[in-house]
Design a protein around this motif. Structure first.
Motif, short mmCIF file in Angstrom:
data_model
loop_
_atom_site.label_atom_id
_atom_site.label_comp_id
_atom_site.label_asym_id
_atom_site.label_seq_id
_atom_site.Cartn_x
_atom_site.Cartn_y
_atom_site.Cartn_z
N ILE A 124 0.84 -1.20 0.00
CA ILE A 124 0.00 0.00 0.00
C ILE A 124 0.87 1.25 0.00
CG2 ILE A 124 -1.68 1.33 1.34
CD1 ILE A 124 -2.73 -1.34 2.42
N ASP A 125 0.60 2.14 -0.92
CA ASP A 125 1.30 3.42 -1.00
C ASP A 125 0.53 4.45 -0.18
OD1 ASP A 125 2.68 5.69 -1.59
OD2 ASP A 125 2.09 5.78 -3.71
N LEU A 126 1.04 4.78 1.00
CA LEU A 126 0.33 5.69 1.90
C LEU A 126 0.31 7.13 1.39
CD1 LEU A 126 1.55 4.41 5.39
CD2 LEU A 126 -0.60 3.90 4.24
N SER A 127 1.15 7.43 0.40
CA SER A 127 1.18 8.80 -0.14
C SER A 127 0.06 9.04 -1.16
CB SER A 127 2.54 9.08 -0.79
OG SER A 127 2.74 8.23 -1.92
N ALA A 128 -0.59 7.96 -1.60
CA ALA A 128 -1.68 8.10 -2.57
C ALA A 128 -2.88 8.77 -1.92
CB ALA A 128 -2.07 6.74 -3.12
N PRO A 129 -3.70 9.50 -2.69
CA PRO A 129 -4.87 10.19 -2.13
C PRO A 129 -5.81 9.21 -1.44
CG PRO A 129 -4.53 10.79 -4.43
CD PRO A 129 -3.57 9.70 -4.13
N CYS A 130 -6.40 9.66 -0.35
CA CYS A 130 -7.30 8.81 0.44
C CYS A 130 -8.74 9.22 0.18
CB CYS A 130 -6.97 8.95 1.92
SG CYS A 130 -7.72 7.69 2.95
N GLU A 131 -9.66 8.28 0.37
CA GLU A 131 -11.09 8.53 0.17
C GLU A 131 -11.59 9.59 1.15
OE1 GLU A 131 -15.16 8.13 -0.88
OE2 GLU A 131 -13.34 7.51 -1.90
N ASN A 132 -12.25 10.62 0.62
CA ASN A 132 -12.86 11.65 1.46
C ASN A 132 -14.37 11.48 1.44
OD1 ASN A 132 -10.51 13.09 2.29
ND2 ASN A 132 -10.35 13.95 0.23
N SER A 133 -14.91 11.00 2.53
CA SER A 133 -16.36 10.74 2.60
C SER A 133 -17.04 11.82 3.43
CB SER A 133 -16.62 9.37 3.22
OG SER A 133 -15.98 8.36 2.49
N ASN A 134 -18.21 12.20 2.98
CA ASN A 134 -19.04 13.14 3.75
C ASN A 134 -19.68 12.39 4.92
OD1 ASN A 134 -21.73 14.43 4.43
ND2 ASN A 134 -20.80 16.01 3.14
N LYS A 135 -19.53 12.91 6.13
CA LYS A 135 -20.03 12.21 7.32
C LYS A 135 -21.54 11.99 7.24
CE LYS A 135 -19.83 12.12 12.35
NZ LYS A 135 -19.34 12.79 13.58
N ASN A 136 -22.27 12.95 6.71
CA ASN A 136 -23.72 12.79 6.59
C ASN A 136 -24.09 11.63 5.66
OD1 ASN A 136 -24.32 14.93 8.31
ND2 ASN A 136 -24.23 16.44 6.66
#
Length: 248
Positions: free
Chosen positions: A116-128
């Motif tokens: 796993i490449d930790l520098s890759a963009p991570c999923e941004n989820s809306n809490k709602n």
């Protein structure tokens, strides 16, 4: 430990006789401990704890704990040296170190084992969006039943915060990959990674595992899981017919 053997003979019989005695012992009684690897020694040591346990379960427990701590310290030292020198580890080496009991080592290696490449963009989820997910209620029910999986004596405020993190972590994965379905027991997998590596790394690890190793359990139906479970009883029966009969 070989020096402890050698010094005994040196002090008792002198240098010349000590050499002749060690010459014989090293090529016979001690030879398995003097190979290129520790494989044969480790195999023999597997019999030590059951034998000690027959005489004293308390002593056995103490020795197992001491060995675990020593092995952990040795692995931690080796790993820090490898990381400081930016050395590449083979899959076999990663597996060897990743099975260590220390969280510091696991935090460094579990994501590497999955490439796993930790520098890759991570999923941004809306809490709602997560809170309105169709499987939110089931996830919350299971998370609330997972009290035994948290460290003993943890303050209630910290436990409640971790439960919230666990709920959102699970929902982030199944929200990011709509074809995945939550299954009861997935929270036990997720909490392990959350407690050891933290929320961000845990998501990246679960992201890979859920789309690979666990994917058959996260389909719309349990058909494939049930098919695999058909192999469970024959396998258990090969080891213990009594246990198989009890489970059936």
């Amino acid at each position: 430990g070989y020096h402890d053997v050698a010094i005994t003979f040196l002090l008792v019989v002198g240098e010349m006789k000590a050499f002749r005695i060690l010459e014989v012992l090293s090529n016979d009684h001690l030879s398995e401990n003097m190979r290129d690897t520790m494989d044969e020694t480790s195999y023999v040591l597997n019999y030590m704890f059951p034998l000690v346990n027959k005489r004293s379960s308390d002593l056995c427990e103490f020795l197992e704990s001491a060995c675990t701590c020593r092995n952990y310290r040795e692995k931690e030292r080796e790993l820090k040296e490898i990381i400081s020198q930016n050395k590449q580890l083979s899959v076999e080496q990663l597996r060897h170190y990743a099975k260590s009991p220390g969280d510091d080592i696991r935090q460094e290696l579990w994501h590497r084992l999955l490439e796993i490449d930790l520098s890759a963009p991570c999923e941004n989820s809306n809490k709602n969006d997560l809170l309105s997910h169709s499987e939110y209620s089931q996830v919350v029910l299971d998370v609330n039943r997972s009290l035994k999986r948290f460290p003993p004596g943890i303050p209630i405020e910290q436990r409640l915060a971790l439960q919230d993190q666990l709920t959102l972590l699970i929902l982030k994965v199944i929200h990011a990959y709509p074809r995945l379905r939550y299954y009861q027991g997935y929270h036990d997998v997720a909490i392990t990674f959350l407690l050891v590596v933290g929320e961000m790394k845990a998501f990246r690890i679960l992201e890979v595992l859920s789309n690979d190793h666990l994917s058959e359990n996260m389909r719309d139906t349990m058909d494939e899981t049930s098919y695999v479970l058909n192999y469970m009883f024959p396998l258990v029966n090969k080891r213990s017919s009594d246990l198989c009969e009890f489970l059936e």
